[in-house]
Design an enzyme around this catalytic site. Structure first.
Site, mmCIF file in Angstrom:
data_model
loop_
_atom_site.group_PDB
_atom_site.id
_atom_site.type_symbol
_atom_site.label_atom_id
_atom_site.label_comp_id
_atom_site.label_asym_id
_atom_site.label_seq_id
_atom_site.Cartn_x
_atom_site.Cartn_y
_atom_site.Cartn_z
ATOM 1 N N GLY A 40 0.864 -1.190 0.000
ATOM 2 C CA GLY A 40 0.000 0.000 0.000
ATOM 3 C C GLY A 40 0.892 1.229 0.000
ATOM 4 N N GLY A 41 0.423 2.265 -0.687
ATOM 5 C CA GLY A 41 1.237 3.454 -0.895
ATOM 6 C C GLY A 41 1.756 4.094 0.382
ATOM 7 N N TYR A 98 -12.140 -1.464 11.204
ATOM 8 C CA TYR A 98 -11.287 -1.571 10.006
ATOM 9 C C TYR A 98 -12.105 -1.974 8.786
ATOM 10 C CZ TYR A 98 -7.786 -3.454 6.774
ATOM 11 O OH TYR A 98 -7.054 -3.740 5.655
ATOM 12 N N ASP A 152 -3.889 9.270 7.300
ATOM 13 C CA ASP A 152 -4.969 8.583 6.600
ATOM 14 C C ASP A 152 -6.320 8.452 7.290
ATOM 15 O OD1 ASP A 152 -5.337 7.976 4.043
ATOM 16 O OD2 ASP A 152 -4.433 5.996 4.072
ATOM 17 N N HIS A 176 -4.183 10.202 2.638
ATOM 18 C CA HIS A 176 -3.587 9.555 1.458
ATOM 19 C C HIS A 176 -4.618 9.235 0.383
ATOM 20 C CE1 HIS A 176 0.546 8.770 3.002
ATOM 21 N NE2 HIS A 176 -0.082 9.100 4.123
ATOM 22 N N LYS A 289 -9.542 0.549 -8.418
ATOM 23 C CA LYS A 289 -8.407 0.480 -9.342
ATOM 24 C C LYS A 289 -8.813 0.254 -10.803
ATOM 25 C CE LYS A 289 -5.292 0.793 -5.980
ATOM 26 N NZ LYS A 289 -4.403 1.923 -5.810
ATOM 27 N N ARG A 322 -8.183 -6.495 1.905
ATOM 28 C CA ARG A 322 -9.493 -6.346 2.591
ATOM 29 C C ARG A 322 -10.476 -7.438 2.159
ATOM 30 N NH1 ARG A 322 -9.131 -0.049 0.934
ATOM 31 N NH2 ARG A 322 -7.009 0.172 1.698
ATOM 32 N N ASP A 383 -7.971 7.395 -7.441
ATOM 33 C CA ASP A 383 -6.832 7.037 -6.610
ATOM 34 C C ASP A 383 -6.264 8.304 -6.000
ATOM 35 O OD1 ASP A 383 -4.834 5.533 -5.451
ATOM 36 O OD2 ASP A 383 -4.477 4.362 -7.272
ATOM 37 N N LEU A 387 1.291 5.409 -6.337
ATOM 38 C CA LEU A 387 2.755 5.411 -6.349
ATOM 39 C C LEU A 387 3.310 4.439 -7.374
ATOM 40 C CD1 LEU A 387 3.612 5.703 -2.552
ATOM 41 C CD2 LEU A 387 3.383 7.496 -4.265
ATOM 42 N N LYS A 390 4.783 6.035 -10.352
ATOM 43 C CA LYS A 390 6.095 6.657 -10.127
ATOM 44 C C LYS A 390 7.185 5.594 -10.009
ATOM 45 C CE LYS A 390 4.222 10.827 -8.047
ATOM 46 N NZ LYS A 390 4.225 11.779 -6.941
#
Ligand code: ADP
Ligand code: G6P
Length: 741
Positions: A40-41, A98, A152, A176, A289, A322, A383, A387, A390
């Site tokens: 995760g980013g 969560y 977050d 985030h 996504k 998840r 999103d 990341l 990148k």
């Protein structure tokens, strides 16, 4: 010491990172515990920063551990080896906080999947409890001088909870994921609590300017707090809200991609796949996504371009995420089916178009995949940043042979404009972008990649974190300065002593917002019995001269305060009436009002165009009130109106004044400073001077006061000439009542 020096001085403070998930996750393998990097980013991006700093990271280790002995054993390993302090969650926390509130309410809503969001009061209660749990844990370990950096959507209540327990702590918050537009955020039944929670921080950061803008708009509409240059004032503190696009540890990816080990991996990957071209995608399996959409586009691409059959492999790397949430389970089945269908349709004996991997990959293998690719598809429907885009570009830095298809709905698109930017919902566009990416010329790709990689290298995760921490420190330095200007008990005592000893006293008091709270309409803000009695009592004392200096007209002041025995200045000083005078006097004999006929039609036009706004007419002033309008429309129209009026009044002796949700046009020669000169002419006549006011117009008084006078701004703002602050009209009255006693 300058602000800059103070920031430098605090540069070595310990940074305590707080997030739901620690950068490492613990899992049980039989009797043994396995510790692996988290995916995760947030975790992958920030852990490079954490490793370089001797800080502390507080969060959930990813495992339910009930045995207290094992808990403390694990705690020493995590602290000793990773500088991580675990916060243990129970089964129930996991289920409701969560999987529940965090991932079934906030995550879908903030990503604009509002139909997936559930609103469950028990889960909300659990969310509050877990935020409290984090708060208690932090109270045990935070030391004075620490910078607390909360991350977050799992912990949005924590900043305010901590602020309550540690009022002077320095707290930053970074989100985030996207912050949605007000129209979507408002669906949340607990929207106000969430904003209040976040506003407990000193600095609030987002990946893109759009998220920042959306947040500020919700703060205005829901909490009624406007911003100036990204600064919001709440609970007597300035809170800075700003944009910090998160970067990656670019050099780590660049170095790894050129290492021998990775080069070997790349070769073996090429051999294994055996196709000319490799397309990749790397995601957590998440409905944000856009995975099915991408698969459908790839299917269409194969139908449309048979010349690529046997020549291209799409490696789709998905990491489980998840898995207990219904939508994630359904998505997994949908993806499995789609991959089966596409492979089933196009498979040949020696070629399969999709290689589907459902697992995490170790760092070097992931880098090899990025490096081997000719095209990466990063096409989320929404999103926060992304990341992966990148990381992929950093791994392409040497040859720069890979193209990037990037969704316009990823935060990263704001920085990576040279990519092939697509609308991820447009199937045709997506299909074409795959062909375009594969056919792009080497020179073109190189040109685009070099520019993007330069940017990624420059604004990397270290400069990102440094930028945030520096701004947080600066905010803290400024708050320290401002805190000293709030009227303390000691100062209160000094004013009382000075008042007691003085033989002659002048009290210059503004009315609206100072002696009484601002109301929706001016006619609702009439003085109550208590206030009239207080002013009457003060005025009765022969040592006192009490003056009400107001923007109100003569009628209002005469009607409500005429019997209190105080002196009055109306319309910002156009008129004055000492208690001993029979009637009002004009402060300038040749004031005229014939300008009103030109200005009034403009105000009328704006009133018609802005529902809820209205005009107040005074003898020598016109005021346009917009307190009851839609707040954003009101501010916009006020700016437009001010622009229009500035053109008209330039070269005349008129002035446009911006008050609290009101624009006032009046002769420039009239102001409160000039008004009070009637009482201030012989300054040495007074042993004690006190001035209190709440808005811009009162600054003209503050500026004129002699050094020994007490000037007090009611309500906090960093921009004032007053020496001290009091936070509300109630406090202002309290001060006067104490003096009166
Ligand atoms: P998100 O934070 O929503 O998961 P990002 O693209 O910002 O999306 O971050 C994903 C991070 O997880 C990246 O750093 C990526 O390298 C890592 N990652 C994703 N999938 C895998 C995988 N299968 N194996 C290893 N790392 C992965
Ligand atoms: C996103 C979120 C992170 C989260 C990560 C992985 O990047 O912004 O806060 O840690 O996804 O999700 P998970 O639920 O496994 O922690």
């Amino acid at each position: 010491m300058s602000e800059e020096d103070k920031v430098k001085e605090t540069a070595n403070r310990r940074v305590v990172i707080v997030s739901n998930r620690l950068p490492v996750s613990v899992s049980a393998k039989g009797d043994r515990l396995k510790i692996t990097p988290s995916v995760g980013g947030l975790a992958t991006g920030l852990s490079s920063f954490h490793q370089e700093h001797d800080g502390l990271w507080v969060g959930w280790p990813g495992i339910i551990e009930k045995n207290s002995k094992k808990r403390s054993e694990l705690e020493s390993v995590l602290l000793g080896n990773y500088n991580c302090l675990p916060v243990y969650l129970s089964d129930n926390d996991l289920k409701k906080y969560y999987h529940g509130f965090s991932n079934r309410t906030i995550w879908p809503l903030f990503h604009y999947f509002s139909t997936y969001s559930t609103y469950n009061a028990t889960e909300w209660e659990s969310y509050k409890k877990v935020n409290e749990k984090f708060c208690r844990r932090l109270q045990e370990v935070v030391k004075p001088g620490d910078l607390i950096w909360i991350h977050d959507y799992h912990l949005m209540l924590l900043p305010a909870m901590l602020r309550k327990e540690m009022p002077d702590a320095t707290i930053g918050f970074f989100l985030h994921i996207p912050f949605p537009s007000f129209e979507v955020f408002r669906y949340l039944p607990w929207r106000e609590e969430i904003l209040t929670g976040m506003l407990g921080a000193d600095l609030i950061g987002f990946h893109t300017y759009d998220y920042t803008r959306h947040f500020l708009s919700s703060v205005l509409r829901i909490r009624g707090k406007d911003q100036t240059y990204g600064q919001v004032i709440a609970d007597n503190r300035i809170i800075k809200v700003d944009t910090f696009p998160m970067g990656i540890d670019a050099q780590r990816y660049i170095d790894a991609s050129t290492s021998e080990k990775v080069q070997k991996e790349v070769k073996s990957l090429h051999n294994k796949l055996g196709t000319e071209k490799i397309i990749i995608s790397v995601d957590r399996l998440d409905f944000t996504k856009g995975i099915p959409e991408r698969l459908k586009a790839f299917e269409k691409f194969l139908e449309r371009y048979p010349n690529f059959h046997g020549k291209v492999t799409y490696v789709m790397l998905l990491v489980p995420s998840r898995t207990k949430v219904r939508e994630y389970k359904l998505l997994k089945s949908e993806i499995d089916e789609l991959v089966g269908k596409i492979n089933g349709h196009f498979d040949t004996l020696d070629w399969s178009p999709i290689l589907y991997l459902y697992r995490t990959l170790p760092f070097e293998k992931l880098v090899a995949l990025y490096s081997a690719a000719d095209l990466a598809l990063v096409t989320p429907l929404r999103d926060g940043m992304n990341l992966v885009a990148k990381e992929y570009l950093a791994c392409q830095s040497t040859e720069a042979k890979g193209a990037l298809v990037l969704s316009e709905s990823a935060g990263a698109a704001a920085e990576l404009g040279e990519a092939i930017v697509v609308n991820p919902n447009d199937l045709d566009m997506l299909t074409q972008s795959i062909a375009e990416g594969l056919n792009l010329g080497a020179e073109e790709k190189k040109k685009a990649n070099v520019l993007m990689v330069e940017r990624i290298k420059k604004y990397n995760v270290f400069s990102w974190a440094e930028d945030f921490v520096n701004q947080l420190t600066l905010t803290m330095v400024r708050q320290d300065r401002d805190r000293k200007r709030f009227l303390t008990d000691q100062k209160f005592g000094e004013i009382k002593e000075h008042y007691k000893k003085a033989g002659s006293r002048l009290l210059l008091l503004d009315y609206d917002g100072t002696l009484t709270a601002i109301k929706k309409r001016p006619d609702l803000a009439v003085p109550d019995k208590e206030l009239i009695e207080l002013l009457t009592d003060l005025a009765k004392d022969p040592k006192n001269n009490v003056v009400i200096v107001s923007g109100r007209d003569r009628q209002f002041l005469s009607e409500w305060l005429g019997q209190a025995g105080v002196d009055l200045a109306a319309e910002h000083g156009a008129w004055a009436k000492k208690n001993s005078w029979l009637d009002w006097k004009l402060s300038e004999p040749d004031l005229n009002d014939n300008w009103k006929q030109n200005i009034k039609p403009i105000l009328e036009m704006f009133s018609v165009r802005t529902p809820g706004s209205f005009i107040e007419e005074k003898a020598f002033a016109l005021a346009w009130h917009y307190r009851k309008t839609d707040p954003e429309l009101g501010s916009l129209r006020a700016k437009e109106l001010a622009d229009a009026l500035h053109d008209i009044v330039s070269g005349t002796d008129l002035q446009v004044l911006q008050g609290k949700k009101v624009l006032e046009i009046k002769p420039a020669s009239i102001n409160k400073g000039k008004a009070v000169s009637l009482w201030l002419e012989q300054q040495d006549q007074w042993d004690f001077i006190l001035a209190m006011g709440d808005d811009w117009t009162d600054e003209d008084i503050f500026m004129l006061l002699p050094d020994q006078a007490w000037s007090i701004k009611v309500g906090f703002t960093p921009f004032t000439e007053a020496d001290f602050f009091l936070d509300s009209p109630e406090k202002a009255r309290e001060l006067l009542t104490t003096l009166n006693r």
